[in-house]
Enzyme design. Structure first.
Site, mmCIF file in Angstrom:
data_model
loop_
_atom_site.group_PDB
_atom_site.id
_atom_site.type_symbol
_atom_site.label_atom_id
_atom_site.label_comp_id
_atom_site.label_asym_id
_atom_site.label_seq_id
_atom_site.Cartn_x
_atom_site.Cartn_y
_atom_site.Cartn_z
ATOM 1 N N ALA A 155 57.111 3.437 -60.099
ATOM 2 C CA ALA A 155 55.798 3.314 -60.977
ATOM 3 C C ALA A 155 54.969 2.785 -60.092
ATOM 4 C CB ALA A 155 56.377 2.342 -62.037
ATOM 5 N N ASN A 194 56.986 2.376 -46.889
ATOM 6 C CA ASN A 194 55.948 1.661 -47.524
ATOM 7 C C ASN A 194 54.756 2.060 -46.735
ATOM 8 O OD1 ASN A 194 57.630 -0.146 -49.006
ATOM 9 N ND2 ASN A 194 57.946 -1.186 -47.320
ATOM 10 N N ASN A 209 68.845 -5.258 -47.769
ATOM 11 C CA ASN A 209 69.021 -4.438 -48.973
ATOM 12 C C ASN A 209 68.323 -2.965 -48.941
ATOM 13 O OD1 ASN A 209 68.855 -3.467 -51.599
ATOM 14 N ND2 ASN A 209 67.210 -4.937 -52.285
ATOM 15 N N GLY A 212 56.881 -5.599 -60.968
ATOM 16 C CA GLY A 212 58.051 -5.597 -60.138
ATOM 17 C C GLY A 212 59.241 -4.886 -60.534
ATOM 18 N N LYS A 240 46.434 42.425 -44.816
ATOM 19 C CA LYS A 240 46.490 41.695 -46.056
ATOM 20 C C LYS A 240 47.136 42.771 -47.270
ATOM 21 C CE LYS A 240 44.187 41.732 -49.734
ATOM 22 N NZ LYS A 240 43.458 41.658 -50.829
ATOM 23 N N ALA A 296 35.675 58.466 -33.803
ATOM 24 C CA ALA A 296 35.181 57.010 -33.430
ATOM 25 C C ALA A 296 33.903 56.847 -34.320
ATOM 26 C CB ALA A 296 35.261 56.673 -32.010
ATOM 27 N N ALA A 348 41.117 50.572 -32.331
ATOM 28 C CA ALA A 348 40.653 49.217 -32.144
ATOM 29 C C ALA A 348 39.090 49.190 -33.031
ATOM 30 C CB ALA A 348 39.952 49.013 -30.955
ATOM 31 N N ARG A 369 50.477 -0.255 -49.532
ATOM 32 C CA ARG A 369 50.424 -0.126 -47.928
ATOM 33 C C ARG A 369 50.259 1.357 -47.619
ATOM 34 N NH1 ARG A 369 55.636 -3.661 -47.987
ATOM 35 N NH2 ARG A 369 55.730 -2.920 -50.133
HETATM 36 C C1 UD1 Z 1 62.335 -3.201 -52.376
HETATM 37 C C2 UD1 Z 1 63.428 -4.506 -52.475
HETATM 38 C C3 UD1 Z 1 63.880 -5.246 -51.106
HETATM 39 C C4 UD1 Z 1 64.705 -3.977 -50.193
HETATM 40 C C5 UD1 Z 1 63.495 -2.856 -50.374
HETATM 41 C C6 UD1 Z 1 64.465 -1.493 -49.873
HETATM 42 C C7 UD1 Z 1 62.827 -5.690 -54.386
HETATM 43 C C8 UD1 Z 1 62.126 -6.959 -54.905
HETATM 44 N N1 UD1 Z 1 62.736 -5.674 -53.245
HETATM 45 O O1 UD1 Z 1 61.345 -3.934 -51.497
HETATM 46 O O2 UD1 Z 1 65.045 -5.956 -51.348
HETATM 47 O O3 UD1 Z 1 64.784 -4.355 -48.941
HETATM 48 O O4 UD1 Z 1 62.903 -2.451 -51.629
HETATM 49 O O5 UD1 Z 1 63.357 -0.361 -49.417
HETATM 50 O O6 UD1 Z 1 63.180 -4.907 -55.329
HETATM 51 N N2 UD1 Z 1 58.459 -0.173 -58.350
HETATM 52 C C9 UD1 Z 1 58.348 0.369 -59.512
HETATM 53 N N3 UD1 Z 1 57.594 -1.015 -60.457
HETATM 54 C C10 UD1 Z 1 57.168 -2.122 -59.795
HETATM 55 C C11 UD1 Z 1 57.160 -2.174 -58.232
HETATM 56 C C12 UD1 Z 1 57.894 -1.329 -57.692
HETATM 57 O O7 UD1 Z 1 58.858 1.191 -60.202
HETATM 58 O O8 UD1 Z 1 56.698 -2.657 -60.870
HETATM 59 C C13 UD1 Z 1 58.822 0.928 -57.370
HETATM 60 C C14 UD1 Z 1 57.959 1.319 -56.333
HETATM 61 O O9 UD1 Z 1 57.465 2.371 -56.882
HETATM 62 C C15 UD1 Z 1 59.159 1.956 -55.186
HETATM 63 C C16 UD1 Z 1 60.313 0.852 -55.464
HETATM 64 O O10 UD1 Z 1 60.176 0.491 -56.632
HETATM 65 O O11 UD1 Z 1 59.588 3.278 -55.136
HETATM 66 C C17 UD1 Z 1 60.239 -0.263 -54.468
HETATM 67 O O12 UD1 Z 1 59.066 -1.020 -54.409
HETATM 68 P P1 UD1 Z 1 58.512 -1.773 -53.142
HETATM 69 O O13 UD1 Z 1 57.337 -2.326 -53.735
HETATM 70 O O14 UD1 Z 1 58.228 -0.538 -52.115
HETATM 71 O O15 UD1 Z 1 59.525 -2.516 -52.742
HETATM 72 P P2 UD1 Z 1 59.680 -3.322 -51.384
HETATM 73 O O16 UD1 Z 1 58.708 -4.325 -50.979
HETATM 74 O O17 UD1 Z 1 59.853 -2.201 -50.259
HETATM 75 CA CA CA Z 2 59.712 0.001 -50.405
#
Ligand code: UD1
Ligand code: CA
Length: 449
Positions: A9, A223, A169, A78, A346, A418, A375, A14
Site C-alpha cells: 500500500a 526502498n 528483519n 504503517g 515487417k 533497377a 539494394a 524514497r
Molecule cells: C520494514 C520493516 C523493517 C524491515 C524492512 C525489511 C516495519 C515497521 N519495518 O521497514 O523492520 O527491516 O521492512 O525490508 O514494518 N506498507 C503498507 N502500508 C503502510 C506502509 C507500508 O502496505 O502503511 C508496505 C509498503 O508498500 C512496503 C512494505 O509495507 O511494501 C514495507 O514498507 P516500508 O515502508 O518499505 O518499510 P521499511 O521501512 O523498509
Molecule cells: Ca522497505
C-alpha cells in the site's frame, strides 16, 4: 490453513517516482508480481494484497489469479495498520498468516517453505526471517533473548548501540493468525515515524522465533533506486550463471541482460551489449550480438545476428542478420536467408535462401525461395488508409531501387529493372521494367549565365 498477506500500500517515497514502488520492475516483472509468484508456489488457500497508494494501478498490474483478494488500506499509517485492516476485513482470523513486504522481490519459495516448517515444528506464535548484514542500514534490528526474539527496533528508533546490531528483519513473517488478531489492535504509533509498526507485535507475542539465513541477496528490500539496481544485478547474475552452466558463453556479461523466460541452447555466444527479452528461444550454435536486442522471438540453429533488433518473429536455421537490421513483429525468415545492412522487415515471410542485403523496407510481403532483393528496394505497402501485400515468386531477381506499389503480385523467376516503380502484376519468367529510357545528347554544352 495458510493465508498470505502482501503489503503493497505504501507510496515508496524514497523511489522519487510517480509509479508506486511495488510496480517498479526487476528483469521485466514488477516487485509485487515477483512476491506473488513466490507465494503462489506454496499453494496457499488465499492471498491478500494490501493496496492503498494508487490502488487501481496496483490492482491492474496483478495477473489473474483467482485466489487473490484486494484489501484497501486508506490512509497508509504503517505496516501494522495494514495488518489491522486485514484482520478487520477478514472474518476468520485462523490458521497461519504469512505476511510479506511487497518490496522484497527475490524471496524464494524454498526459503518461505523453511519458514513455514520452522513455524509448524516449533508451534510458534510468530516466526520471521532474519539475516546478518554487513551494512544493516535502513532495516529493523532484531534482538534475541535465548532462543526467542525479544523485540525489533526500527533503524530510526535505534540508539547508537542498537544500531550496531547486524541482525535485521527481512520483512517476511509467519503468524499464528488467531494469536496475532488478539493483540493487533493494541499497537501504538508512539515512535519516531508516528507509524503503526507490524514489528511491534513481536515483543507482544510469546513464542517469537527467528529463521536466520545467510545474506545471499535474496532478502534485499527495495526502498530506493540504488537498491533496485542491486536487486536487478543479483537477478541477472543468477540468470546468466544458469545459462553459462548450460553451455552459453558471455563475452561481456555485465553489458548483457537476459529475461528469466529466455531459453538459450548450447554453444551460443552472446556478444557484448546484447539483450534477450521476454519469451525468446535461441537454439544452439548461434552468435548473437554485439549490440543486439531480441524480444519474444524464436532463433533457430547456427544463426548470426549482429547489431540488430528483432521483435516477435521467427528466425529459422543458418540465417545471418545484420549489421543494422530491424526485424519487426510477425516476420518469418526461413533457413539460409540473409538480411543485411540497414534493412527493415515487417509482417513478412521470406522463403528459404532469400536475400535482402542492403537498405530495404519489406513490409506485408511474401518473398519466394532463392529470390534476391536488390539494394534499396521498397515495398510501398500503405495507400494512406490501408496496408497492402506484396508477393514475389521464387528465383526472382529484383533490381536495385525497385519500388513495389502494393497490392502487387509477381510470378516466379521475375526480374525487375533497377529503379523501376512496379504498379502492375507480372507473370512467371518476365522482366518488369518501368523507367524512361536514357537519352544521351551529344556535344551538349551547359548554358552560360
Ligand atoms: C520494514 C520493516 C523493517 C524491515 C524492512 C525489511 C516495519 C515497521 N519495518 O521497514 O523492520 O527491516 O521492512 O525490508 O514494518 N506498507 C503498507 N502500508 C503502510 C506502509 C507500508 O502496505 O502503511 C508496505 C509498503 O508498500 C512496503 C512494505 O509495507 O511494501 C514495507 O514498507 P516500508 O515502508 O518499505 O518499510 P521499511 O521501512 O523498509
Ligand atoms: Ca522497505
Amino acid at each position: 490453513m495458510l493465508s498470505v498477506a502482501i503489503l503493497a500500500a505504501g507510496k515508496g517515497t524514497r523511489m522519487e517516482s510517480s509509479l508506486p514502488k511495488v510496480l517498479h520492475k526487476i528483469s521485466g516483472k514488477s516487485l509485487l508480481q515477483r512476491v506473488i509468484n513466490s507465494c503462489v508456489e506454496l499453494k496457499p488457500d488465499q492471498i491478500f494484497v494490501i493496496t492503498g497508494h494508487k490502488s487501481k494501478e496496483v490492482q491492474k498490474s496483478i495477473s489473474n489469479e483467482k485466489k487473490i483478494h484486494i484489501v484497501i488500506q486508506e490512509p497508509q499509517s504503517g505496516t501494522g495498520h495494514a495488518v489491522q485492516i486485514l484482520c478487520r476485513e477478514v472474518k476468520k482470523n485462523e490458521g497461519k498468516l504469512l505476511v510479506l513486504n511487497g518490496d522484497v522481490p527475490l524471496i524464494r519459495p524454498s526459503t518461505l517453505k523453511r519458514l513455514l516448517y520452522l513455524h509448524d515444528s516449533k508451534n510458534a506464535d510468530v516466526s520471521l526471517i532474519t539475516t546478518k548484514k554487513r551494512n544493516p542500514q535502513g532495516y529493523g534490528r532484531v534482538f534475541l533473548k535465548g532462543d526467542f526474539i525479544e523485540r525489533i527496533v526500527e533503524e530510526k528508533d535505534c540508539n547508537d548501540l542498537e544500531r550496531e546490531n547486524p541482525l535485521i528483519n527481512a520483512g517476511v513473517y509467519c503468524f499464528n493468525w488467531g494469536k496475532l488478531s488478539e493483540i493487533i489492535n493494541t499497537l501504538q504509533s508512539n515512535n519516531n515515524q508516528k507509524e503503526i509498526y507490524l514489528t511491534d507485535t513481536i515483543s507482544m507475542l510469546k513464542n517469537s522465533l527467528s529463521l536466520e539465513i545467510e545474506d545471499n541477496g535474496e532478502l534485499q528490500g527495495i526502498n530506493n533506486r540504488i537498491q533496485l539496481s542491486v536487486c536487478e544485478e543479483n537477478m541477472q547474475n543468477l540468470i546468466k550463471e544458469k545459462h553459462m552452466l548450460n553451455g552459453v558463453t558471455f563475452i561481456n556479461k555485465a553489458s548483457c541482460s537476459i529475461s528469466e523466460e529466455a531459453e538459450i541452447g548450447k554453444d551460443v555466444i552472446i556478444e557484448a551489449n546484447t539483450h534477450v527479452r521476454g519469451n525468446t528461444k535461441i537454439k544452439s550454435h548461434c552468435i548473437i550480438g554485439p549490440n543486439t536486442f531480441i524480444e519474444n522471438s524464436y532463433v533457430g540453429l547456427n544463426c548470426e545476428i549482429s547489431n540488430s533488433t528483432v521483435y516477435a518473429s521467427h528466425i529459422m536455421d543458418h540465417i545471418k542478420i545484420g549489421p543494422y537490421s530491424h526485424v519487426r513483429p510477425n516476420s518469418k525468415i526461413s533457413s539460409f536467408s540473409k538480411i543485411g545492412n540497414f534493412v527493415e522487415i515487417k509482417n513478412s515471410q521470406l522463403e528459404e535462401e532469400s536475400k535482402v542485403n542492403h537498405l530495404s523496407y519489406i513490409g506485408d510481403s511474401i518473398i519466394g525461395r532463392s529470390t534476391n532483393i536488390g539494394a534499396g528496394t521498397i515495398t510501398a505497402n500503405f495507400d494512406g488508409q490501408k496496408k497492402h501485400q506484396t508477393k514475389i515468386g521464387k528465383n526472382s531477381s529484383i533490381g536495385a531501387n525497385t519500388v513495389f506499389v502494393a497490392p502487387i503480385n509477381l510470378g516466379e523467376s521475375v526480374t525487375t529493372g533497377a529503379g523501376s516503380v512496379i504498379t502492375k502484376d507480372s507473370k512467371d519468367n518476365s522482366l518488369a521494367i518501368s523507367r524512361t529510357k536514357q537519352v544521351n545528347i551529344e556535344n551538349w554544352e551547359r548554358k552560360k549565365s
